[in-house]
Design an enzyme around this catalytic site. Structure first.
Site, mmCIF file in Angstrom:
data_model
loop_
_atom_site.group_PDB
_atom_site.id
_atom_site.type_symbol
_atom_site.label_atom_id
_atom_site.label_comp_id
_atom_site.label_asym_id
_atom_site.label_seq_id
_atom_site.Cartn_x
_atom_site.Cartn_y
_atom_site.Cartn_z
ATOM 1 N N THR A 146 0.830 -1.200 0.000
ATOM 2 C CA THR A 146 0.000 0.000 0.000
ATOM 3 C C THR A 146 0.870 1.258 0.000
ATOM 4 O O THR A 146 1.779 1.398 0.818
ATOM 5 C CB THR A 146 -0.892 0.018 1.254
ATOM 6 O OG1 THR A 146 -1.620 -1.202 1.323
ATOM 7 C CG2 THR A 146 -1.844 1.195 1.236
ATOM 8 N N GLU A 147 0.597 2.163 -0.946
ATOM 9 C CA GLU A 147 1.296 3.450 -1.032
ATOM 10 C C GLU A 147 2.816 3.302 -1.142
ATOM 11 O O GLU A 147 3.568 4.180 -0.739
ATOM 12 C CB GLU A 147 0.949 4.336 0.179
ATOM 13 C CG GLU A 147 -0.541 4.457 0.478
ATOM 14 C CD GLU A 147 -1.313 5.217 -0.590
ATOM 15 O OE1 GLU A 147 -0.663 5.769 -1.491
ATOM 16 O OE2 GLU A 147 -2.553 5.273 -0.511
ATOM 17 N N LEU A 148 3.263 2.171 -1.680
ATOM 18 C CA LEU A 148 4.691 1.847 -1.814
ATOM 19 C C LEU A 148 5.416 1.855 -0.468
ATOM 20 O O LEU A 148 6.643 2.083 -0.413
ATOM 21 C CB LEU A 148 5.395 2.801 -2.785
ATOM 22 C CG LEU A 148 5.023 2.683 -4.272
ATOM 23 C CD1 LEU A 148 5.949 3.568 -5.112
ATOM 24 C CD2 LEU A 148 5.076 1.260 -4.785
ATOM 25 N N TRP A 300 5.448 6.634 -1.118
ATOM 26 C CA TRP A 300 5.534 7.555 -2.263
ATOM 27 C C TRP A 300 4.747 8.841 -2.027
ATOM 28 O O TRP A 300 4.555 9.625 -2.942
ATOM 29 C CB TRP A 300 5.104 6.861 -3.550
ATOM 30 C CG TRP A 300 3.641 6.519 -3.731
ATOM 31 C CD1 TRP A 300 2.630 6.643 -2.831
ATOM 32 C CD2 TRP A 300 3.053 6.000 -4.935
ATOM 33 N NE1 TRP A 300 1.438 6.229 -3.378
ATOM 34 C CE2 TRP A 300 1.667 5.828 -4.673
ATOM 35 C CE3 TRP A 300 3.524 5.663 -6.193
ATOM 36 C CZ2 TRP A 300 0.769 5.332 -5.628
ATOM 37 C CZ3 TRP A 300 2.638 5.172 -7.127
ATOM 38 C CH2 TRP A 300 1.287 5.002 -6.850
#
Length: 447
Positions: A146-148, A300
């Site tokens: 999730t979300e890098l 990120w």
């Protein structure tokens, strides 16, 4: 050997919460804004998912397999596709059948579980893997959190689950002088290869493409390829990672974003210096140039590229901690409805809406926030969470009753008192009556 371009797109829509007031707690346990979820999903499907999937399919077929992309699609948006736009699933299936599209694994609920509970994290990854196999007939080989979000500890968990490739952010405070345009390996699990997002080049498309005040507007395929070549003069792989909703939703069709995506791949293929690869192909093609040490989680999001977009203030941390305090109790329950709600309440979006950042990051947060203020997001979420906790506690109390010790479950003690009544018939003798009543009193006291 040709250099590589890895194009990856994240597909996600949250299960948005309805306006849930304090007086709803304990009375109404339907938490979701079904109208908003359906309306937004249908709108984005028409503006982005369907036309962009058609364009990618056209590019793959026209270039005879030379064009490749990768997706991670959250379980939450798969549920919404199934419910509101099944034709989107069909269009992704057509892409899967080309063999030129890789589907990555992630957390089913697009959650922050990797920061809270290893057990829950692994459960969601397995659940998501099964969903991808069910919908698209492929088994994910690479992982995108999730979300890098990534750290050494998370990388080790991912490697233990059998993945050999993982995507994350090329955060400057982690890389230092190093370039994101190489393959790296996890410090704690060297067998896990890491692909790092080239933030500058990715954000040129995702955030700056339609900005007419941008000094490099308008962005053309030829210009962008020249930037890619300049960024990777002595390097190996350029990773362009972005939200899929960039195309047609965040960057409107009128901006020319679809035309850009139609011609840029053709420019790359015609030039011949780069080739398109999927994440697994990139990891197989290029050897790691070194280990990446990441003690604290990166992502990120925002300028900091850390997890403060979701856990950067007291509101977010309070909600996060109260939610994951329920894990132990839920582990005792086999209640599908509770587990489903628990999953959707973990979605990172809910915590993102509570962010109190200002300046440039604040503008981005405001764009994606359906609430007027972070405090409204917090109050609404906590009302929902309060009702959820009540339901969990009620289920636990029922469980306690059902599994109580045998002595507590027996109620014949009341009948035993009635059985003593016949002894009263044998009481012409005055002393016999009190002796018959004492045992009954003692039994009642023991109860």
């Amino acid at each position: 050997m040709k250099k590589s371009i890895c194009l990856y797109f994240q597909v996600h829509q949250p299960a948005r919460l309805r306006l849930y007031r304090f007086f709803d707690i304990g009375k109404d346990s339907h938490y979701y804004d079904d109208f908003a979820n359906r309306t937004i999903l249908r709108r984005v499907a028409q503006k982005c998912y369907l036309p962009m999937n058609a364009l990618l399919l056209e590019l793959i077929e026209a270039n005879k397999g030379a064009f490749k992309v990768a997706f991670s699609i959250s379980g939450t948006v798969l549920e919404q596709f199934d419910r509101y736009a099944p034709e989107v699933i069909d269009s992704f299936r057509k892409l899967a059948q080309t063999g030129n599209v890789e589907f990555l694994s992630e957390t089913y609920y697009h959650s922050l579980a990797s920061l809270a509970s290893e057990t829950e994290f692994k459960y969601q990854v397995e659940k998501h893997k099964a969903a991808i196999e069910h919908y698209f007939g492929v088994t994910p080989k690479a992982f995108r959190n999730t979300e890098l979000i990534y750290s050494d500890a998370i990388g080790e968990m991912v490697y233990d689950m059998g993945f050999k490739t993982m995507l994350t952010e090329g955060a400057r405070h982690v890389l230092g002088w190093k370039s994101p345009n190489f393959v790296y390996s996890c410090a704690q699990a060297p067998g896990l290869k890491l692909l790092l997002k080239n933030s500058s080049l990715s954000d040129d498309i995702a955030f700056r493409f339609s900005d007419r005040g941008w000094s490099d507007w308008p962005l053309t395929g030829e210009k962008y390829l020249s930037w890619v070549k300049a960024a990777a003069q002595n390097e190996e792989v350029v990773n362009l990672f972005m939200d899929y909703e960039t195309f047609g939703e965040h960057q409107k069709a009128s901006s020319g974003i679809f035309d850009f995506m139609r011609y840029f791949p053709q420019e790359v293929i015609k030039d011949g210096e780069f080739e398109f690869v999927t994440p697994s192909q990139a990891a197989k093609k290029h050897r790691p140039v070194g280990e990446l040490d990441v003690m604290d989680p990166i992502s990120w999001a925002d300028e900091e590229r850390d997890v403060t977009a979701w856990l950067g203030n007291e509101l977010q941390n309070d909600a996060f901690n109260k939610l994951y305090d329920q894990v132990e109790k839920l582990s005792l329950l086999d209640n599908e409805a509770l587990w489903s709600d628990f999953g959707h309440l973990q979605e990172s979006d809910h915590f993102y809406y509570m962010c109190t950042k200002f300046f440039s990051d604040g503008a981005v947060h405001k764009y994606f926030n359906p609430y007027d203020t972070p405090y409204e997001a917090f109050i609404n979420y906590m009302n929902v969470l309060s009702d959820f906790i009540l339901r969990v506690d009620d289920a636990i109390s029922v469980l306690d009753v059902n599994f109580a010790p045998a002595k507590e479950k027996k109620a014949p003690a009341k009948k035993a008192v009635k059985k003593t009544a016949p002894k009263a018939k044998a009481a012409p003798k005055a002393k016999a009556e009190p002796k018959a009543k004492k045992p009954a009193a003692k039994k009642t006291t023991k109860k």
